[in-house]
Scaffold this motif. Structure first.
Motif, mmCIF file in Angstrom:
data_model
loop_
_atom_site.group_PDB
_atom_site.id
_atom_site.type_symbol
_atom_site.label_atom_id
_atom_site.label_comp_id
_atom_site.label_asym_id
_atom_site.label_seq_id
_atom_site.Cartn_x
_atom_site.Cartn_y
_atom_site.Cartn_z
ATOM 1 N N ARG A 107 7.680 11.609 -6.503
ATOM 2 C CA ARG A 107 8.934 10.954 -6.910
ATOM 3 C C ARG A 107 9.342 9.866 -5.915
ATOM 4 O O ARG A 107 9.917 8.846 -6.307
ATOM 5 C CB ARG A 107 10.057 11.982 -7.027
ATOM 6 C CG ARG A 107 9.950 12.897 -8.223
ATOM 7 C CD ARG A 107 11.264 13.575 -8.540
ATOM 8 N NE ARG A 107 11.662 14.577 -7.557
ATOM 9 C CZ ARG A 107 12.746 15.346 -7.674
ATOM 10 N NH1 ARG A 107 13.552 15.203 -8.715
ATOM 11 N NH2 ARG A 107 13.041 16.252 -6.749
ATOM 12 N N ALA A 108 9.042 10.079 -4.632
ATOM 13 C CA ALA A 108 9.421 9.115 -3.605
ATOM 14 C C ALA A 108 8.493 7.904 -3.574
ATOM 15 O O ALA A 108 8.872 6.861 -3.034
ATOM 16 C CB ALA A 108 9.441 9.788 -2.241
ATOM 17 N N HIS A 127 9.234 7.926 3.012
ATOM 18 C CA HIS A 127 8.633 6.813 2.278
ATOM 19 C C HIS A 127 9.249 5.484 2.695
ATOM 20 O O HIS A 127 8.536 4.484 2.892
ATOM 21 C CB HIS A 127 8.800 7.026 0.771
ATOM 22 C CG HIS A 127 8.179 5.955 -0.059
ATOM 23 N ND1 HIS A 127 8.854 4.798 -0.410
ATOM 24 C CD2 HIS A 127 6.930 5.835 -0.598
ATOM 25 C CE1 HIS A 127 8.068 4.032 -1.130
ATOM 26 N NE2 HIS A 127 6.897 4.630 -1.258
ATOM 27 N N SER A 128 10.566 5.451 2.855
ATOM 28 C CA SER A 128 11.242 4.231 3.280
ATOM 29 C C SER A 128 10.740 3.778 4.643
ATOM 30 O O SER A 128 10.440 2.589 4.852
ATOM 31 C CB SER A 128 12.753 4.456 3.316
ATOM 32 O OG SER A 128 13.426 3.313 3.796
ATOM 33 N N PHE A 129 10.624 4.713 5.589
ATOM 34 C CA PHE A 129 10.130 4.359 6.920
ATOM 35 C C PHE A 129 8.687 3.866 6.848
ATOM 36 O O PHE A 129 8.334 2.839 7.442
ATOM 37 C CB PHE A 129 10.218 5.560 7.864
ATOM 38 C CG PHE A 129 9.511 5.329 9.168
ATOM 39 C CD1 PHE A 129 10.132 4.602 10.180
ATOM 40 C CD2 PHE A 129 8.220 5.802 9.375
ATOM 41 C CE1 PHE A 129 9.468 4.352 11.376
ATOM 42 C CE2 PHE A 129 7.556 5.560 10.564
ATOM 43 C CZ PHE A 129 8.180 4.836 11.561
ATOM 44 N N MET A 150 0.844 -1.198 0.000
ATOM 45 C CA MET A 150 0.000 0.000 0.000
ATOM 46 C C MET A 150 0.880 1.250 0.000
ATOM 47 O O MET A 150 1.782 1.379 0.820
ATOM 48 C CB MET A 150 -0.908 0.005 1.226
ATOM 49 C CG MET A 150 -1.863 1.201 1.283
ATOM 50 S SD MET A 150 -2.939 1.142 2.740
ATOM 51 C CE MET A 150 -3.973 -0.260 2.319
ATOM 52 N N GLN A 151 0.613 2.162 -0.932
ATOM 53 C CA GLN A 151 1.394 3.398 -0.984
ATOM 54 C C GLN A 151 1.015 4.321 0.176
ATOM 55 O O GLN A 151 -0.171 4.460 0.495
ATOM 56 C CB GLN A 151 1.138 4.117 -2.306
ATOM 57 C CG GLN A 151 1.693 3.422 -3.530
ATOM 58 C CD GLN A 151 1.321 4.172 -4.788
ATOM 59 O OE1 GLN A 151 0.145 4.325 -5.119
ATOM 60 N NE2 GLN A 151 2.325 4.649 -5.502
ATOM 61 N N PRO A 152 1.983 4.959 0.810
ATOM 62 C CA PRO A 152 1.661 5.882 1.900
ATOM 63 C C PRO A 152 1.014 7.160 1.373
ATOM 64 O O PRO A 152 1.077 7.480 0.188
ATOM 65 C CB PRO A 152 3.020 6.168 2.538
ATOM 66 C CG PRO A 152 4.011 5.931 1.454
ATOM 67 C CD PRO A 152 3.438 4.836 0.598
#
Length: 301
Positions: free
Chosen positions: A42-43, A133-135, A1-3
């Protein structure tokens, strides 16, 4: 799921004197907010939720929707003094919003995925969104949130005092305390200080501060609901007291609900607290465009 990216854009901008959320700073008329959304796309963020005032909802949507259509999903939430107060009576003369944690509470029912929340009038830089985004996609859960941390000495204004959430971080990189300081400046001796009712207090140059760039699991919104009820009982009759995200985050730690990581970013922050800050923001963005970190027109393609 995208944040999801949640954007605080309902502020009254009392110190600035205009709706800086919609002021152009980029070479093709871009607002600061648009650079944050561009970096978020972009992230890998999948949705943007705008917290705005209903009285300027239509012009705000007319400005944003043509640029974002097909690039990122959008949603809109309205912050209002009457929302989520239950049977509490708003004190006569209260016009100031209830604060950033109340703004997030107004998103209840709109957030079902991990999310980051930012200010509309701060330029955070691409690295901050990459780390967020990584977190959010790899570490975030209902017991683990995070703050994107900035160096205090890089977040001051030459044109007046600023408010910052000053962080205390342990050796494991976890937040142990965060205190909202509302009158931070560099004094005549060149020392960074904040002022409160007790006077002037120094702050270390390398202090880590929150710029209201937080990453949470969706259940944090319900935690804010509990905290807001406590705030109203204790401070609701005060005309200017606010329920801040740093306060809600500190309560999350104090009540042992979980941990809050601090993710330092190398990104350069800048923003517009005062009208006099605007030329410097325009210059900084122009330099980033000249360095090919951003296109001349964010939405041309």
């Amino acid at each position: 799921m995208q944040p999801t990216l949640v954007i605080l854009a309902a502020g009254m901008a009392s110190r600035y004197g205009s709706r800086k959320q919609t002021q152009s700073f980029g070479p093709s008329g871009e607002t600061i907010l648009e650079y944050s959304i561009y970096d978020a796309i972009r992230a890998g963020f999948g949705k943007a939720v705008f917290i705005i005032r209903e009285d300027f909802a239509e012009p705000f949507k007319e400005m944003m929707e043509p640029k974002l259509k097909g690039r990122i999903a959008t949603d809109y939430v309205y912050q209002d003094l009457s929302k989520h107060i239950g049977d509490f009576s708003i004190p006569a003369g209260r016009t100031k919003p209830w604060g950033t944690a109340h703004a997030l509470l107004c998103c209840q029912g709109h957030l079902n995925e991990p999310f980051a929340i930012i200010n509309a009038d701060d330029f955070y830089g691409r690295d901050a969104f990459v780390k967020a985004h990584s977190f959010l996609t790899q570490q975030c859960n209902e017991q683990t949130h995070c703050i994107i941390g900035y160096g205090l000495n890089n977040t001051l204004s030459d044109n007046g005092t600023v408010s910052r959430g000053v962080c205390t971080v342990n050796a494991a990189g976890l937040l142990t305390d965060i205190q909202e300081r509302t009158s931070i400046t560099r004094n005549d001796a060149g020392i960074i200080v904040y002022q409160d009712a007790a006077g002037e207090h120094p702050l270390p140059e390398d202090s880590t501060v929150s710029m209201n760039f937080f990453c949470y699991a969706p259940g944090f919104v319900d935690f804010c609901a509990e905290g807001f009820r406590e705030f109203l009982l204790q401070q609701g009759q005060e005309l200017k007291s606010e329920y801040y995200l740093p306060s809600a985050t500190r309560a999350f730690i104090e009540k042992q609900k979980g941990v809050v990581q601090v993710k330092p970013t190398e990104a350069r922050w800048f923003g517009v607290t005062y009208q006099e800050d605007a030329p410097e923001v325009e210059r900084n963005i122009r330099l980033l465009v000249e360095d090919k970190q951003y296109p001349d027109n964010l939405w041309a393609e």
